[in-house]
Design a protein around this motif. Sequence first.
Motif, PDB file in Angstrom:
ATOM      1  N   TRP A  35       0.825  -1.215   0.000  1.00 27.10           N
ATOM      2  CA  TRP A  35       0.000   0.000   0.000  1.00 27.10           C
ATOM      3  C   TRP A  35       0.859   1.264   0.000  1.00 27.10           C
ATOM      4  O   TRP A  35       0.659   2.155  -0.828  1.00 27.10           O
ATOM      5  CB  TRP A  35      -0.922  -0.005   1.219  1.00 27.10           C
ATOM      6  CG  TRP A  35      -1.633   1.295   1.434  1.00 27.10           C
ATOM      7  CD1 TRP A  35      -2.705   1.772   0.737  1.00 27.10           C
ATOM      8  CD2 TRP A  35      -1.303   2.299   2.402  1.00 27.10           C
ATOM      9  NE1 TRP A  35      -3.068   3.012   1.214  1.00 27.10           N
ATOM     10  CE2 TRP A  35      -2.226   3.356   2.234  1.00 27.10           C
ATOM     11  CE3 TRP A  35      -0.330   2.397   3.390  1.00 27.10           C
ATOM     12  CZ2 TRP A  35      -2.193   4.504   3.017  1.00 27.10           C
ATOM     13  CZ3 TRP A  35      -0.291   3.535   4.176  1.00 27.10           C
ATOM     14  CH2 TRP A  35      -1.217   4.573   3.988  1.00 27.10           C
ATOM     15  N   ILE A  36       1.834   1.340   0.921  1.00 29.66           N
ATOM     16  CA  ILE A  36       2.618   2.575   1.030  1.00 29.66           C
ATOM     17  C   ILE A  36       3.478   2.786  -0.214  1.00 29.66           C
ATOM     18  O   ILE A  36       3.671   3.927  -0.667  1.00 29.66           O
ATOM     19  CB  ILE A  36       3.483   2.585   2.320  1.00 29.66           C
ATOM     20  CG1 ILE A  36       3.973   3.998   2.634  1.00 29.66           C
ATOM     21  CG2 ILE A  36       4.655   1.630   2.222  1.00 29.66           C
ATOM     22  CD1 ILE A  36       2.886   4.978   2.997  1.00 29.66           C
ATOM     23  N   LEU A  37       3.976   1.707  -0.815  1.00 27.08           N
ATOM     24  CA  LEU A  37       4.776   1.852  -2.033  1.00 27.08           C
ATOM     25  C   LEU A  37       3.906   2.261  -3.222  1.00 27.08           C
ATOM     26  O   LEU A  37       4.345   3.019  -4.092  1.00 27.08           O
ATOM     27  CB  LEU A  37       5.509   0.548  -2.340  1.00 27.08           C
ATOM     28  CG  LEU A  37       6.646   0.182  -1.375  1.00 27.08           C
ATOM     29  CD1 LEU A  37       7.252  -1.167  -1.750  1.00 27.08           C
ATOM     30  CD2 LEU A  37       7.728   1.264  -1.355  1.00 27.08           C
ATOM     31  N   SER A  38       2.674   1.772  -3.257  1.00 31.19           N
ATOM     32  CA  SER A  38       1.752   2.173  -4.318  1.00 31.19           C
ATOM     33  C   SER A  38       1.386   3.647  -4.179  1.00 31.19           C
ATOM     34  O   SER A  38       1.352   4.397  -5.165  1.00 31.19           O
ATOM     35  CB  SER A  38       0.492   1.302  -4.273  1.00 31.19           C
ATOM     36  OG  SER A  38      -0.381   1.618  -5.339  1.00 31.19           O
ATOM     37  N   LYS A  39       1.128   4.082  -2.944  1.00 31.47           N
ATOM     38  CA  LYS A  39       0.831   5.499  -2.700  1.00 31.47           C
ATOM     39  C   LYS A  39       2.031   6.373  -3.072  1.00 31.47           C
ATOM     40  O   LYS A  39       1.869   7.498  -3.559  1.00 31.47           O
ATOM     41  CB  LYS A  39       0.480   5.718  -1.223  1.00 31.47           C
ATOM     42  CG  LYS A  39      -0.762   5.001  -0.740  1.00 31.47           C
ATOM     43  CD  LYS A  39      -2.038   5.643  -1.221  1.00 31.47           C
ATOM     44  CE  LYS A  39      -2.402   6.852  -0.427  1.00 31.47           C
ATOM     45  NZ  LYS A  39      -3.757   7.364  -0.782  1.00 31.47           N
ATOM     46  N   LEU A  40       3.228   5.839  -2.856  1.00 38.00           N
ATOM     47  CA  LEU A  40       4.447   6.583  -3.168  1.00 38.00           C
ATOM     48  C   LEU A  40       4.561   6.849  -4.673  1.00 38.00           C
ATOM     49  O   LEU A  40       5.025   7.922  -5.085  1.00 38.00           O
ATOM     50  CB  LEU A  40       5.666   5.809  -2.672  1.00 38.00           C
ATOM     51  CG  LEU A  40       7.028   6.498  -2.804  1.00 38.00           C
ATOM     52  CD1 LEU A  40       7.077   7.770  -1.955  1.00 38.00           C
ATOM     53  CD2 LEU A  40       8.152   5.549  -2.393  1.00 38.00           C
ATOM     54  N   GLN A  41       4.124   5.894  -5.494  1.00 34.99           N
ATOM     55  CA  GLN A  41       4.180   6.092  -6.948  1.00 34.99           C
ATOM     56  C   GLN A  41       3.253   7.232  -7.372  1.00 34.99           C
ATOM     57  O   GLN A  41       3.601   8.039  -8.244  1.00 34.99           O
ATOM     58  CB  GLN A  41       3.798   4.799  -7.685  1.00 34.99           C
ATOM     59  CG  GLN A  41       4.579   3.568  -7.273  1.00 34.99           C
ATOM     60  CD  GLN A  41       6.061   3.819  -7.128  1.00 34.99           C
ATOM     61  OE1 GLN A  41       6.724   4.277  -8.061  1.00 34.99           O
ATOM     62  NE2 GLN A  41       6.597   3.515  -5.948  1.00 34.99           N
ATOM     63  N   SER A  42       2.085   7.298  -6.749  1.00 33.32           N
ATOM     64  CA  SER A  42       1.154   8.401  -7.035  1.00 33.32           C
ATOM     65  C   SER A  42       1.764   9.736  -6.627  1.00 33.32           C
ATOM     66  O   SER A  42       1.591  10.747  -7.311  1.00 33.32           O
ATOM     67  CB  SER A  42      -0.172   8.189  -6.293  1.00 33.32           C
ATOM     68  OG  SER A  42      -0.778   6.982  -6.678  1.00 33.32           O
ATOM     69  N   LEU A  43       2.490   9.726  -5.506  1.00 31.96           N
ATOM     70  CA  LEU A  43       3.142  10.951  -5.031  1.00 31.96           C
ATOM     71  C   LEU A  43       4.200  11.420  -6.026  1.00 31.96           C
ATOM     72  O   LEU A  43       4.273  12.615  -6.344  1.00 31.96           O
ATOM     73  CB  LEU A  43       3.777  10.704  -3.660  1.00 31.96           C
ATOM     74  CG  LEU A  43       4.533  11.894  -3.057  1.00 31.96           C
ATOM     75  CD1 LEU A  43       3.558  12.989  -2.652  1.00 31.96           C
ATOM     76  CD2 LEU A  43       5.372  11.457  -1.857  1.00 31.96           C
ATOM     77  N   VAL A  44       5.024  10.492  -6.508  1.00 27.65           N
ATOM     78  CA  VAL A  44       6.064  10.846  -7.484  1.00 27.65           C
ATOM     79  C   VAL A  44       5.433  11.471  -8.724  1.00 27.65           C
ATOM     80  O   VAL A  44       5.906  12.507  -9.228  1.00 27.65           O
ATOM     81  CB  VAL A  44       6.890   9.598  -7.873  1.00 27.65           C
ATOM     82  CG1 VAL A  44       7.817   9.916  -9.050  1.00 27.65           C
ATOM     83  CG2 VAL A  44       7.710   9.104  -6.689  1.00 27.65           C
ATOM     84  N   LYS A  45       4.361  10.877  -9.204  1.00 22.63           N
ATOM     85  CA  LYS A  45       3.682  11.384 -10.404  1.00 22.63           C
ATOM     86  C   LYS A  45       3.134  12.790 -10.176  1.00 22.63           C
ATOM     87  O   LYS A  45       3.344  13.698 -11.001  1.00 22.63           O
ATOM     88  CB  LYS A  45       2.550  10.434 -10.794  1.00 22.63           C
ATOM     89  CG  LYS A  45       1.774  10.881 -12.022  1.00 22.63           C
ATOM     90  CD  LYS A  45       0.658   9.894 -12.353  1.00 22.63           C
ATOM     91  CE  LYS A  45      -0.131  10.357 -13.567  1.00 22.63           C
ATOM     92  NZ  LYS A  45      -1.228   9.394 -13.898  1.00 22.63           N
ATOM     93  N   THR A  46       2.450  12.987  -9.049  1.00 18.29           N
ATOM     94  CA  THR A  46       1.810  14.273  -8.773  1.00 18.29           C
ATOM     95  C   THR A  46       2.837  15.385  -8.575  1.00 18.29           C
ATOM     96  O   THR A  46       2.692  16.486  -9.122  1.00 18.29           O
ATOM     97  CB  THR A  46       0.923  14.169  -7.521  1.00 18.29           C
ATOM     98  OG1 THR A  46      -0.025  13.127  -7.703  1.00 18.29           O
ATOM     99  CG2 THR A  46       0.187  15.473  -7.267  1.00 18.29           C
TER     100      THR A  46
END
Length: 413
Positions: A35-46
């Motif tokens: 979960w936290i790594l998936s959320k991290l990918q969204s953060l990098v994109k944004t």
Amino acid sequence: HVYLIQNSTYDKFDTKNIDLDSIVKSNNFTMTEAWILSKLQSLVKTVTLSLDSCRLNEGAKELEDFIINSLSQTYVPMTRDDIWDDSMETIERRNVIYGVLGYALSIIDILLHSYCPYITNYLYLLCFKHKDLVLLESWPEISTNLINNEIENTIDKSKLVISLVNAARMKAKFKRRWPINRVVICTQDRNLLESSGLSEILKKQLNTMSIDIKVVHFSNLFEKINFLNRENLVSLSAKLKVNKIAPRLKNDLKNALQSFNQANYGDLFDQLNSKSNFNLKYMSGEIELSKDDVEFSYTGKTPYIMMESEQENVAVFIDTTRSSKLISMGLMKDIARNIQQLRKERGFVPTEILSSAHISNLDSDDLLSLENYKNELAYYVRVKEVIITPNKLVDIEYKEIEIDGRKILISVK
């Protein structure tokens, strides 16, 4: 960063050499890490898009939300018990957590560097130091293999459940440290029921002895109330929609309202649900009521306290029954929190295992009940032994605390 350094150093984990591929393949990699790594990918994109388009405020907002709400207030609490277990049998699990936390923080240092260069460079050199400066690091790329929308949605829904249970605790005046006998979660989301490992995560986070997830299927309020009523979770109340029935009753409205207020709302609901009508008799006649004439509401049925999110179609019920065992466990955790605070005040390193903790000035019942939790208390406050005495010892420097009106003496050394 301090939390990572303190704990990883204790376990001799090298935060400067994190192999994320091996961590993801580990048997100790759980859905919380996914979960936290998936959320991290969204953060990098944004953040990347916001910086490229010079909308710096949007990137800053996303960074703040991830650091506080996702990393600090969700991932760290969800894995804290695993970190706290310092046995060699669970070292691989702790290494996975250190690796994921370290990887996430290193990415944050790079993303945040544009906003606060000096602090991020200091933290980067302290924890990671792959290069001489964080500025020399390559900009993070999105790892599509780490994106898992299903797990993101499931954990995000569990965060809502945790928030609702905490609100129910406040309503019941239950401290979060006090264990609850039972939590019932009613939801339309089957993922909460089917997700492997989520039930155990929720059980720990909600601090409950048992958890029961019920999937509810309903298309209207009547179906929803019918389910909750059949599960014996709610008490019903009702009122007549005066604007609908007044033209039919005219001068008999007052008598009808008095009769309605004396009705059994459970029987009223059952009949309306099964027959779609109910004959309300009053002093000078009767009137046939339909579902549209009555407005039902509900609250948690004793001993349950209920909180719900109508927007997300989630309702939680906490059992407020407190057995002597639950009361003793609650006292133990209250004392543990105060001893942990005393450790900080006396300057002890959080990971250091001290020789002993002392507790005194308990009444006979509390003293007897706490004896059963000495080993668990020693684990929580990281000491080799817990010494409980009726009266204070001469050579011990105590601190007086107050728990629910009781004055207790504690010490740690």
